[in-house]
Design a protein around this motif. Structure first.
Motif, mmCIF file in Angstrom:
data_model
loop_
_atom_site.group_PDB
_atom_site.id
_atom_site.type_symbol
_atom_site.label_atom_id
_atom_site.label_comp_id
_atom_site.label_asym_id
_atom_site.label_seq_id
_atom_site.Cartn_x
_atom_site.Cartn_y
_atom_site.Cartn_z
ATOM 1 N N VAL A 31 8.915 -3.587 2.707
ATOM 2 C CA VAL A 31 10.372 -3.410 2.774
ATOM 3 C C VAL A 31 10.741 -1.935 2.952
ATOM 4 O O VAL A 31 11.556 -1.578 3.819
ATOM 5 C CB VAL A 31 11.033 -3.983 1.502
ATOM 6 N N ALA A 32 10.131 -1.066 2.142
ATOM 7 C CA ALA A 32 10.459 0.358 2.234
ATOM 8 C C ALA A 32 9.982 0.939 3.558
ATOM 9 O O ALA A 32 10.666 1.794 4.159
ATOM 10 C CB ALA A 32 9.825 1.115 1.066
ATOM 11 N N GLY A 33 8.823 0.467 4.019
ATOM 12 C CA GLY A 33 8.318 0.955 5.299
ATOM 13 C C GLY A 33 9.210 0.546 6.454
ATOM 14 O O GLY A 33 9.465 1.336 7.379
ATOM 15 N N ALA A 34 9.696 -0.710 6.410
ATOM 16 C CA ALA A 34 10.601 -1.177 7.471
ATOM 17 C C ALA A 34 11.901 -0.380 7.454
ATOM 18 O O ALA A 34 12.453 -0.044 8.512
ATOM 19 C CB ALA A 34 10.872 -2.659 7.297
ATOM 20 N N ALA A 35 12.394 -0.065 6.254
ATOM 21 C CA ALA A 35 13.642 0.694 6.147
ATOM 22 C C ALA A 35 13.473 2.128 6.607
ATOM 23 O O ALA A 35 14.401 2.728 7.164
ATOM 24 C CB ALA A 35 14.134 0.656 4.699
ATOM 25 N N GLY A 36 12.284 2.684 6.375
ATOM 26 C CA GLY A 36 12.071 4.090 6.716
ATOM 27 C C GLY A 36 11.303 4.322 7.991
ATOM 28 O O GLY A 36 10.953 5.472 8.303
ATOM 29 N N GLY A 37 10.986 3.269 8.729
ATOM 30 C CA GLY A 37 10.263 3.427 9.973
ATOM 31 C C GLY A 37 8.814 3.827 9.801
ATOM 32 O O GLY A 37 8.249 4.498 10.680
ATOM 33 N N ASP A 38 8.198 3.435 8.701
ATOM 34 C CA ASP A 38 6.797 3.775 8.432
ATOM 35 C C ASP A 38 5.925 2.610 8.878
ATOM 36 O O ASP A 38 5.734 1.617 8.152
ATOM 37 C CB ASP A 38 6.614 4.040 6.929
ATOM 38 N N ALA A 39 5.377 2.696 10.083
ATOM 39 C CA ALA A 39 4.622 1.583 10.666
ATOM 40 C C ALA A 39 3.375 1.241 9.844
ATOM 41 O O ALA A 39 3.042 0.066 9.662
ATOM 42 C CB ALA A 39 4.227 1.920 12.104
ATOM 43 N N ALA A 40 2.669 2.258 9.357
ATOM 44 C CA ALA A 40 1.443 2.003 8.594
ATOM 45 C C ALA A 40 1.752 1.234 7.312
ATOM 46 O O ALA A 40 1.022 0.296 6.944
ATOM 47 C CB ALA A 40 0.746 3.327 8.266
ATOM 48 N N ALA A 41 2.824 1.628 6.631
ATOM 49 C CA ALA A 41 3.197 0.924 5.408
ATOM 50 C C ALA A 41 3.590 -0.513 5.711
ATOM 51 O O ALA A 41 3.278 -1.433 4.939
ATOM 52 C CB ALA A 41 4.352 1.651 4.723
ATOM 53 N N VAL A 42 4.262 -0.739 6.844
ATOM 54 C CA VAL A 42 4.697 -2.087 7.208
ATOM 55 C C VAL A 42 3.507 -2.991 7.476
ATOM 56 O O VAL A 42 3.411 -4.093 6.914
ATOM 57 C CB VAL A 42 5.638 -2.049 8.428
ATOM 58 N N TRP A 43 2.581 -2.543 8.344
ATOM 59 C CA TRP A 43 1.487 -3.452 8.702
ATOM 60 C C TRP A 43 0.515 -3.633 7.553
ATOM 61 O O TRP A 43 0.028 -4.747 7.307
ATOM 62 C CB TRP A 43 0.771 -3.001 9.971
ATOM 63 N N ALA A 44 0.212 -2.568 6.794
ATOM 64 C CA ALA A 44 -0.729 -2.708 5.687
ATOM 65 C C ALA A 44 -0.104 -3.512 4.540
ATOM 66 O O ALA A 44 -0.746 -4.395 3.954
ATOM 67 C CB ALA A 44 -1.177 -1.333 5.195
ATOM 68 N N GLY A 45 1.159 -3.212 4.218
ATOM 69 C CA GLY A 45 1.836 -3.964 3.166
ATOM 70 C C GLY A 45 2.010 -5.419 3.546
ATOM 71 O O GLY A 45 1.793 -6.324 2.722
ATOM 72 N N GLY A 46 2.395 -5.665 4.795
ATOM 73 C CA GLY A 46 2.561 -7.044 5.244
ATOM 74 C C GLY A 46 1.258 -7.806 5.252
ATOM 75 O O GLY A 46 1.204 -8.984 4.855
ATOM 76 N N ALA A 47 0.177 -7.165 5.679
ATOM 77 C CA ALA A 47 -1.126 -7.835 5.709
ATOM 78 C C ALA A 47 -1.602 -8.145 4.293
ATOM 79 O O ALA A 47 -2.167 -9.224 4.032
ATOM 80 C CB ALA A 47 -2.140 -6.966 6.444
ATOM 81 N N ALA A 48 -1.411 -7.207 3.369
ATOM 82 C CA ALA A 48 -1.827 -7.439 1.982
ATOM 83 C C ALA A 48 -1.026 -8.590 1.361
ATOM 84 O O ALA A 48 -1.582 -9.444 0.669
ATOM 85 C CB ALA A 48 -1.646 -6.159 1.166
ATOM 86 N N TRP A 49 0.281 -8.604 1.618
ATOM 87 C CA TRP A 49 1.131 -9.670 1.078
ATOM 88 C C TRP A 49 0.737 -11.022 1.669
ATOM 89 O O TRP A 49 0.684 -12.037 0.972
ATOM 90 C CB TRP A 49 2.587 -9.342 1.374
ATOM 91 N N ALA A 50 0.431 -11.030 2.973
ATOM 92 C CA ALA A 50 0.018 -12.276 3.627
ATOM 93 C C ALA A 50 -1.298 -12.788 3.046
ATOM 94 O O ALA A 50 -1.467 -13.997 2.817
ATOM 95 C CB ALA A 50 -0.113 -12.054 5.131
ATOM 96 N N LEU A 51 -2.242 -11.880 2.803
ATOM 97 C CA LEU A 51 -3.531 -12.281 2.252
ATOM 98 C C LEU A 51 -3.364 -12.785 0.827
ATOM 99 O O LEU A 51 -3.968 -13.795 0.422
ATOM 100 C CB LEU A 51 -4.494 -11.094 2.303
#
Length: 397
Positions: free
Chosen positions: A311-331
């Motif tokens: 969420v914070a990565g999407a709000a701040g445009g942090d691509a690495a936080a988005v993909w890594a956070g999303g992948a961890a949440w999905a797993l």
């Protein structure tokens, strides 16, 4: 890479390790092992410790009385100083339903250095020894058994010796009806499996030991060798302590999920569930402030960081936080799905696991606070302090 992105990558790394290297804890396929009926059905005494369970017994005790077991079996219910007529209710149910013979004993208040449940188990096992059973079934007063439960447990234990089990335990299927039960109960079993992966428990010669106290079939000989329950008399998490002692003294153990054993105890609101978890959470950390200090940030990293990073990565445009956070949440979500399926719950509960983990984190901290305020492991009017070391038997010194 930003600090948020680094935290998300670290969390993803943790989930990659947990999902593949922690004994496949998330799988729910550990059910009773392959079994064949014995030529001679061994004798069994069912030991039921009960304290203030008059309201629960009508939902559970008739299922024990009705066990379809080919061998000799009897039940001893240990009335642990109940104030609600538990013993009288048990006798009344036995008269009404018939079935296996039932005896009710009342041992009085526990001696110093004993938890109430283990004090009751001690007296139940002492009564059982008069009848010389080959097995003891230790089961809680809120546990209902299908008619063939005892038969299947004994068959699964197999013959005495290296090809059989000294202890067979099933994690009863807990009640999941209220919204709070749906949110917290499947996660409770999921977290337990993460701490004690069933596959590692069941591995011959393995070091991981655990049991589920609601349903434990124990060979009488193994109980004697492990000095059960004297050797674990102060244990708050008595089922895990029991399994460790049985394994330490050379017994094979097995733990899995139940298909024939259900808990009938309701936890209709968050307060009841909170007390259930908080009474033993700090004991799980061995009452260590250092382990608590490591557990809190560890849980935050593993369970809370992924959605926050997404969420914070999407709000701040942090691509690495988005993909890594999303992948961890999905797993994380994917590993929770089998437990939800076992509990017959919608898969839409799976993404809520971070919120449930946050509640468990708060429960753990609350458990520690209660301990230091002198209200630690409190249950049914009794409070237990941190245990002092129990001296091993002379042969082990």
């Amino acid at each position: 890479m930003s600090a948020l992105g680094q935290i998300a990558v670290l969390s993803l790394s943790a989930w990659l390790w947990l999902s593949s290297c922690q004994g496949f804890y998330w799988r729910t396929d550990q059910r009773l092992p392959r079994r064949t009926d014995p030529v001679h059905w061994p004798s069994v005494v069912v030991v039921v410790p009960a304290r203030d369970e008059a309201a629960t017994l009508p939902l559970s005790l008739p299922s024990l009385l009705a066990q379809d077991y080919p061998g000799e079996a009897r039940i001893v219910l240990v009335d642990d100083c109940s104030g609600d007529g538990t013993g009288e209710r048990a006798r009344s149910l036995a008269e009404r339903h018939g079935g296996l013979p039932l005896t009710v004993v009342r041992p009085g208040e526990p001696e110093p250095g004993w938890t109430g449940k283990l004090w009751a188990v001690r007296h139940g096992m002492a009564w059982a020894r008069r009848h010389g059973p080959e097995f003891l079934l230790l089961t809680d007063a809120d546990i209902a058994h299908r008619p063939d439960s005892l038969r299947e447990l004994v068959a699964a234990a197999g013959p005495e010796g290296p090809d059989g089990f000294a202890l067979v335990s099933q994690m009863a299927r807990l009640r999941v009806e209220s919204t709070w039960e749906r949110l917290i109960v499947p996660a409770f079993v999921y977290f337990f499996g993460q701490l004690y992966p069933f596959r590692r428990v069941n591995r011959a010669g393995g070091r991981t030991a655990a049991a589920a106290g609601g349903c434990v079939l124990l060979r009488a000989g193994a109980a004697g060798r492990a000095r059960i329950p004297e050797s674990i008399r102060q244990a708050v998490i008595d089922d895990v302590a029991l399994a460790r002692e049985v394994r330490r003294t050379g017994g094979r153990i097995w733990l899995g999920l139940a298909d024939r054993v259900d808990s009938v105890r309701p936890y209709p609101d968050l307060g009841e569930l909170w007390r259930m978890v908080a009474r033993s959470a700090y004991a799980q950390l061995r009452h260590s402030p250092w382990l608590l200090a490591g557990t809190v940030p560890g849980l935050a990293l593993v369970y809370l960081a992924p959605p926050v990073a997404l969420v914070a990565g999407a709000a701040g445009g942090d691509a690495a936080a988005v993909w890594a956070g999303g992948a961890a949440w999905a797993l994380m979500t994917a590993t929770y799905l089998p437990m939800l399926a076992y509990y017959r719950q919608s898969p839409w509960w799976a993404p809520t696991l971070p919120f449930t983990a946050a509640l468990y984190l708060l429960m753990t901290v609350d458990s520690a606070v209660r301990h230091y305020r002198g209200r630690g492991a409190a249950w049914k009017g009794r409070t237990y302090a941190a245990p002092s070391p129990v001296a091993p038997p002379a042969a082990d010194r």
